[in-house]
Design an enzyme around this catalytic site. Structure first.
Site, PDB file in Angstrom:
ATOM      1  N   ASN A  10      45.142  65.008  51.874  1.00 40.64           N
ATOM      2  CA  ASN A  10      44.565  63.960  52.724  1.00 40.64           C
ATOM      3  C   ASN A  10      45.706  63.180  53.350  1.00 40.64           C
ATOM      4  OD1 ASN A  10      43.212  61.885  53.900  1.00 40.64           O
ATOM      5  ND2 ASN A  10      42.440  60.975  51.993  1.00 40.64           N
ATOM      6  N   LYS A  12      45.514  60.903  55.495  1.00 42.64           N
ATOM      7  CA  LYS A  12      45.143  59.517  55.839  1.00 42.64           C
ATOM      8  C   LYS A  12      45.611  59.211  57.274  1.00 42.64           C
ATOM      9  CE  LYS A  12      45.062  58.554  50.953  1.00 42.64           C
ATOM     10  NZ  LYS A  12      45.186  57.598  49.849  1.00 42.64           N
ATOM     11  N   GLU A  97      39.007  54.363  50.405  1.00 43.63           N
ATOM     12  CA  GLU A  97      39.547  53.466  51.434  1.00 43.63           C
ATOM     13  C   GLU A  97      38.491  53.147  52.477  1.00 43.63           C
ATOM     14  OE1 GLU A  97      43.009  55.850  52.189  1.00 43.63           O
ATOM     15  OE2 GLU A  97      43.761  55.283  50.212  1.00 43.63           O
ATOM     16  N   GLU A 167      38.231  60.351  42.341  1.00 46.08           N
ATOM     17  CA  GLU A 167      39.480  59.639  42.606  1.00 46.08           C
ATOM     18  C   GLU A 167      39.371  58.226  42.049  1.00 46.08           C
ATOM     19  OE1 GLU A 167      41.737  61.452  46.160  1.00 46.08           O
ATOM     20  OE2 GLU A 167      40.271  60.076  46.976  1.00 46.08           O
TER      21      GLU A 167
END
Ligand code: 13P
Length: 252
Positions: A10, A12, A97, A167
């Site tokens: 990932n 991000k 997030e 996670e």
């Protein structure tokens, strides 16, 4: 049942088009012979370039979010069909997030997960508890809520198509990786939650661990009985580190 290990990076909000292409070019030769499934989860603006760069390599390309609707007055959003048009393979949904910083709700995920599947996208659904929730003994309650809500509108026969990434939020970007015991307990609990809906599908479901996975801790995590792979953040931005994590995946 044997499940093919799956290592996803990932990225991000990292990577201009030029940086993304550079990273992929460094990565592809290092993972060419990998016996596991591999994906890179790329910022929207670099998706097309990365799709073109990985073509024929077996590496899948995922987006990091999408809207559930096909189209409409949703300024700033992107639909599953728009991702499909770019030949994107899948999408990460419900990353912590997005939940914590952008107000993503379990209700929204109830719509997003089946919308992505219906559009032919693969899905990584992210779940995980905060540090406070773990300290207060609320980890299982939190995971139960997130998994049940996220999968609620997924038909039973498609449950095994959804990859779930556990996670723990306290492990993301902190270097505080979960202990093998903490990870295995949570991963097995997530599988049991899927089994509450459908036992056979739960055996197909791939469940990943995410949170401070690095080259030096990956093998221990990936060897856990209910760990079918990893969702890697920071270390996925370094081709060598990410390839070392891919190499740590057991051959099943
Ligand atoms: P780190 O690997 O940087 O801890 O990030 C994990 C993550 O959030 C992957 O989605």
């Amino acid at each position: 049942m044997s499940r093919t290990p799956f290592i996803a990076g990932n990225w991000k909000m990292h990577g201009t088009i030029a940086e993304a292409e550079q990273l992929v070019q460094a990565l592809l030769p290092r993972v060419a012979a990998a016996p596991c499934d591999i994906a890179v989860c790329v910022p929207f603006t670099a998706l097309q370039a990365v799709v073109d760069s990985v073509r024929g390599s077996g590496v899948a390309v995922y987006a990091q979010n999408m809207h559930h609707a096909e189209k409409g007055a949703f300024t700033g959003e992107v639909s599953a069909a728009m991702l499909g048009e770019l030949d994107v393979d899948g999408v990460v949904l419900g990353h912590s997030e997005r939940r914590q910083l952008f107000g993503e709700t379990d209700k929204a995920l109830q719509l997003k997960v089946p919308a992505a599947l219906d559009a032919g996208l693969e899905v990584i659904l992210c779940v995980g508890e905060t540090e406070d929730e773990r300290e207060n003994g609320d980890t299982e309650r939190r995971l139960r809520h997130q998994v049940q809500e996220g999968l609620e509108k997924v038909p039973a026969e498609r449950l095994g198509d959804v990859v779930i990434a556990y996670e723990p939020i306290w492990a993301i970007g902190t270097g505080n990786v979960a202990t093998p015991e903490q990870a295995q307990d949570a991963l097995a609990f997530v599988r049991a939650l899927v089994a509450d809906r459908d036992k056979e599908q739960a055996e197909r479901t791939r469940i990943l661990y995410g949170g401070s996975v690095k080259a030096d801790n990956a093998a221990e995590l990936l060897a856990l009985p209910d760990c079918d792979g990893a969702l890697v953040g920071g270390a996925s931005l370094d081709a060598e580190q990410f390839a070392a994590i891919v190499d740590a995946a057991p051959q099943r």
